[in-house]
Design an enzyme around this catalytic site. Sequence first.
Site, PDB file in Angstrom:
ATOM      1  N   SER A 167       0.733  -1.112   0.080  1.00  0.00           N
ATOM      2  CA  SER A 167      -0.075   0.014   0.065  1.00  0.00           C
ATOM      3  C   SER A 167       0.707   1.050   0.487  1.00  0.00           C
ATOM      4  CB  SER A 167      -1.071  -0.182   1.041  1.00  0.00           C
ATOM      5  OG  SER A 167      -1.893  -0.832   1.588  1.00  0.00           O
ATOM      6  N   TYR A 212      -4.077  -2.289  13.855  1.00  0.00           N
ATOM      7  CA  TYR A 212      -5.233  -1.552  13.896  1.00  0.00           C
ATOM      8  C   TYR A 212      -6.286  -3.211  12.582  1.00  0.00           C
ATOM      9  CZ  TYR A 212     -10.609  -0.678  12.763  1.00  0.00           C
ATOM     10  OH  TYR A 212     -12.023  -0.531  11.975  1.00  0.00           O
ATOM     11  N   HIS A 227     -20.116  23.599 -37.313  1.00  0.00           N
ATOM     12  CA  HIS A 227     -19.573  23.927 -36.890  1.00  0.00           C
ATOM     13  C   HIS A 227     -18.577  24.922 -37.484  1.00  0.00           C
ATOM     14  CE1 HIS A 227     -21.695  22.819 -33.336  1.00  0.00           C
ATOM     15  NE2 HIS A 227     -21.261  24.240 -33.229  1.00  0.00           N
ATOM     16  N   VAL A 252     -18.969  29.801 -42.311  1.00  0.00           N
ATOM     17  CA  VAL A 252     -20.093  30.666 -42.250  1.00  0.00           C
ATOM     18  C   VAL A 252     -21.103  30.431 -40.949  1.00  0.00           C
ATOM     19  CG1 VAL A 252     -21.749  29.524 -43.496  1.00  0.00           C
ATOM     20  CG2 VAL A 252     -20.193  29.377 -44.732  1.00  0.00           C
ATOM     21  N   ASP A 257     -25.171  33.232 -31.138  1.00  0.00           N
ATOM     22  CA  ASP A 257     -24.772  31.519 -31.124  1.00  0.00           C
ATOM     23  C   ASP A 257     -25.938  31.043 -31.069  1.00  0.00           C
ATOM     24  OD1 ASP A 257     -22.990  29.684 -31.368  1.00  0.00           O
ATOM     25  OD2 ASP A 257     -23.614  29.377 -29.439  1.00  0.00           O
ATOM     26  N   GLN A 264     -36.261  19.289 -31.441  1.00  0.00           N
ATOM     27  CA  GLN A 264     -36.203  20.493 -32.135  1.00  0.00           C
ATOM     28  C   GLN A 264     -36.926  21.333 -31.345  1.00  0.00           C
ATOM     29  OE1 GLN A 264     -32.906  20.779 -33.541  1.00  0.00           O
ATOM     30  NE2 GLN A 264     -34.268  22.421 -34.561  1.00  0.00           N
TER      31      GLN A 264
END
Length: 786
Positions: free
Chosen positions: A253, A312, A476, A479, A630, A681
């Site tokens: 560990s 422990y 994207h 244009v 946007d 949509q």
Amino acid sequence: MANSDLYKTPTYCKAYYIPDEDNVTYIEDNPLTKIEVSDPAKILQLCENLTDIRTKNLEGKLNIYFRSEAEAERVFFINLFDVSDEAMIQVVQDKILDVPLRSSLAEDTIPNIVEYKDETLKCAEDLDPKIQSLINEIVAEDSGELILVPILAKERRTNLPKRLYVTPVYLICFVNASRDSSFVIRMVHETLRYCLTLLLNTRQCEEEKRLKNQCQSLLSVARKLFSHLGDLNDLLKEIMSEARRLTNAERCSLFLLDPDHMHLVAKVFDGVSPSEKKTEVRIAKDQGIAGHVAATGRTLNIKNAYKHPLFYKGMDEATGFKTRNILCFPIRDEDGIVGVAQLCNKMGGGHFDYFDEQVANAFSIYCGISIMHSLVYKKIQDAQARSQLSNELMMYHMRVSDGDVADVVLCDKYHDMTEFNCFTFIPRKVLHFEIPCYILKMFENLKILDEFRIKRDILTRFLLYVKKGYRDLPYHNWVHAFSVTHFAYLALKNFQLVELGYLSKLEALAYLIACLCHDIDHRGTTNSFQQQSNSVLASLYSSEGSVMERHHLSQTLATLNTDGCNFLECLNRVDYIKCLDLIKNLILATDLQVHYRIHARQQTMAMDGFNRKNPEHRYYLCSLLMTCADLSDQTKDWSETKNVARLIYAEFFTQGDLEKKMGKEPVVMMNREKASIPDHQLEFLSDCCVCIFRILARIFPIAECLVDAINQNIKAWEKSKPIFKHLTANYATSYEILTSQEFEDAVQAALGPKEQLEEMVEEEETVGEEQQEKEEEDDEDDESEG
């Protein structure tokens, strides 16, 4: 000399036992009384013959000698290791065992053997049961008489240099010796008076060689670590796996110190990294064995875990694992302790010994160095990734030539299209090669070039670089960037944002630039896809959020800093920094997740009235204007909106196909076999677009026409639903239906002639105006009552 004559008594040796008819008489004045039973010549010849560099061969030659002198059936050495509390047999008579026999001993076994320094062990019951078991593997219990002679050595402990300690180093076993035990004891002690140093030095040399080999193995491990420096968890897991192998531990560990919360956090727990576990393991810095090592900086080698007060037991009870022994040591870097490593259960039933501690300490150094270099390497990787992205962009596109700049700057065409200054204008109708000219025209019409004394050629070069920065994607692309910028131009012009003080001239400039660059180098995939695919972009920006938007911002700044492109160099230092901050906020605002976080505050701002002097209101308004720009494609007529949907879903379905190849199920909207485009949509327009543009219309009533256009498109999509359902049998996917002429004709027929459509729009505008007047009257009544 022949082998048979090896141990024959030479003529020059004096007899020290004189045989008598009845007994053996001891001559007290004999000069060789210090050697009572052995022949000096034989011992000298034996020492001369001990030239080997391996203890196995030395033990074999001593076994032959002792067997001859004791007239025994068999002789063998049991090596005792005080440091590791271990017993080992590696040679029986002159036969070297293929695999040495080893056994761990109780902690007090070897020290107790000192009690028998002057005689043999009285009986087998005096031995540790594990030594008895070890002997029984060589000699059967009923094989006859067994004489065990303990061999003690004096050593000087480094912590107390003035004192010598007596330590048992061997048990020499004689099986069925003809000579009595008293003779055997004295013969062994006399012989080893001259041979023991050589034997022990050779054994120590072998142990040093063993340590050297372990360290070389650790160096070999260190070379492997460089392939894992990029991922800290993988690095630590690899280190601990090798450390477990080097020390023959069952489990390992590794905890790193969390300085903020003063806890040790398991980075590798029982050989498993946290990414493979549902919950992390945390230990208080000052609790337990690991906490004690972290606090003191000292290594703990615990041979019996259950007897140690810091152990422990609950962890064993929870996992079912039985911890026998533990080797726990600190990990340091240049600044101090950064973590703790813990190895559990030496395999083979033994304990972690001195050499394991040495390996662990060496490993601790390598571990600390590796962690430090991993963190540095991560920073280098980030820098390289940023450089790689910039180089990728530059390699993907060609540089802008002076001729290309001149063609735009010196263009003599008028570039005037009908209704260019109206919200109904469709920017996608502008020819691709004319877009830079139209952008320059927008800057001129808004008098931005004159206001900031921007050089046309530098701005043009920047525009052409931005154009090349957009990839050839369905939606994207360049244009889309122009369409968004055109809406910003319309908002500035029709809402009189600068003239009425809603925006400053610098904010207007930043607004236009942000619209131009807001999707530069878009990859056609969403932020979530970038994170799920562990892309280079995600590794750079996922911790900050808005992965793609931050990349667009980075590429905008890179383009602006390209030679001959910084058209903002005309600004003073204060305005320059402020403009870059505005561009950053505006581009990040295009992430709809950012919009949703401030949507309620934008609504409150619109209801309470815009305060031009409130910085928060100005930020909310700029973000709102950016989001509207946007999404402005949704405010055009039905045909254009449907065309935009076709482009958007082309990207969505491409991403969905990529996710399927990755073995992941895409969301329904991006699954070309399952998506219902009209429903998606309608949800997008009703739940998102209308809400956003209503806020805009609340501030600028002239923008109510944009809300009406979206509502009209909602009705068109509603009418398309039964048509879509009807055509499902004729087409394989919803995208094929959307792109078919049959669908277009059917929807247009359902909408009716263009004149009827315009009448419907006018009628709705009238109803909307009446509704608005009624709401204003109600507000006035409420105020008067108040």
